[in-house]
Design an enzyme around this catalytic site. Sequence first.
Site, short mmCIF file in Angstrom:
data_model
loop_
_atom_site.label_atom_id
_atom_site.label_comp_id
_atom_site.label_asym_id
_atom_site.label_seq_id
_atom_site.Cartn_x
_atom_site.Cartn_y
_atom_site.Cartn_z
N ASP A 6 0.88 -1.17 0.00
CA ASP A 6 0.00 0.00 0.00
C ASP A 6 0.91 1.22 0.00
O ASP A 6 2.14 1.09 0.14
CB ASP A 6 -0.90 0.00 1.25
N SER A 7 0.31 2.40 -0.10
CA SER A 7 1.13 3.61 -0.03
C SER A 7 1.64 3.85 1.39
O SER A 7 2.66 4.51 1.56
CB SER A 7 0.27 4.80 -0.46
N CYS A 69 -4.43 -1.71 -1.64
CA CYS A 69 -4.64 -0.29 -1.88
C CYS A 69 -5.71 -0.18 -2.96
O CYS A 69 -5.56 -0.75 -4.05
CB CYS A 69 -3.33 0.32 -2.36
N GLU A 147 -2.70 8.74 8.76
CA GLU A 147 -1.24 8.65 8.83
C GLU A 147 -0.68 9.50 9.98
O GLU A 147 0.40 9.24 10.48
CB GLU A 147 -0.60 9.09 7.50
N CYS A 179 -11.08 2.61 0.44
CA CYS A 179 -9.67 2.97 0.65
C CYS A 179 -9.25 2.19 1.89
O CYS A 179 -9.96 2.21 2.90
CB CYS A 179 -9.52 4.46 0.88
N HIS A 181 -7.20 2.73 4.07
CA HIS A 181 -6.97 3.51 5.30
C HIS A 181 -8.27 3.69 6.10
O HIS A 181 -8.22 3.96 7.30
CB HIS A 181 -6.45 4.91 4.95
N1 DGL Z 1 -4.79 3.17 1.08
C1 DGL Z 1 -4.79 3.47 -0.29
C2 DGL Z 1 -6.13 3.23 -0.93
O1 DGL Z 1 -6.73 2.28 -0.60
C3 DGL Z 1 -4.08 4.70 -0.75
C4 DGL Z 1 -4.29 5.96 -0.04
C5 DGL Z 1 -3.41 7.04 -0.57
O2 DGL Z 1 -2.19 6.88 -0.57
O3 DGL Z 1 -3.95 8.07 -1.02
O4 DGL Z 1 -6.61 3.91 -1.77
#
Ligand code: DGL
Length: 261
Positions: A6-7, A69, A147, A179, A181
Amino acid sequence: MIGVFDSGLGGLTVVKEIMRELPGYPVVYFGDTARMPYGTKGDAAVRRFAVQDAELLMREGVEVIVIACNTASALAREEVQAAVNVPVIDVVTPTVTAVLAEDYRKIGVIGTSATVRSGVYEKMIHAADPRRRLYARACPLFVPLVEEGSERRPETAIIAKRYLNQLKLRHLDALILGCTHYPFLRRQVQAAVGPGVRLIDPAQATVQLLKRRLTEDPRLARPVSGDPHHRFLVSDSSPIFARLASRWLKRPVELELVQVE
Ligand code: DGL
């Protein structure tokens, strides 16, 4: 070994589910913290990053890759699969299958700007069933709030209410947390849309699919006897990442700094 990327922290929501459902399998996690967020970047950059992330995991010897992600899954799942010779599982496809298996009529989708712009959930769900109604909303501040470890701050609840106000008025049956996150903000999102809306966390359907693949083909990756050694790689050192990851996974997390390009 199961490779997951993931990012940043978001993919740990998928790792947590892997640890629960597939406890014997070692995981190599990569969080591309140096280039995060992905969701505000253009499509070409996200595709390049996603392929590089998968190649990095391949160098670590992973046997299957989970794109944990939504942004990378929405924009780059074909490119990632074409770049590596191990099976790749994205988070969008199994989530769409899980949603279609239920009788949800009005479905909300929240995600990064790139995911919402891609229209991936609408396209895939409508291709299978055009009668479902979809309502999407980008929530770009959610990723930095997670984050920063700001889930419980009062301003996060206010931002969630602002973002989700319109969706609340739709009286949704379900809301896709599009997402990885966002499960960190589950409580705040549920409060903003109301208790009657079913929240869909892509981690569950994704890990169920991974589990099926591993059962069908046990040579793909093998569990170890005893406690597996998990590794956590990042492209930029971040003390807050280690702290939040340990808290989320309820185990000590030691980070390894790696170069992705
Ligand atoms: N967690 C990621 C997603 O599911 C990326 C979030 C990001 O880096 O903007 O989209």
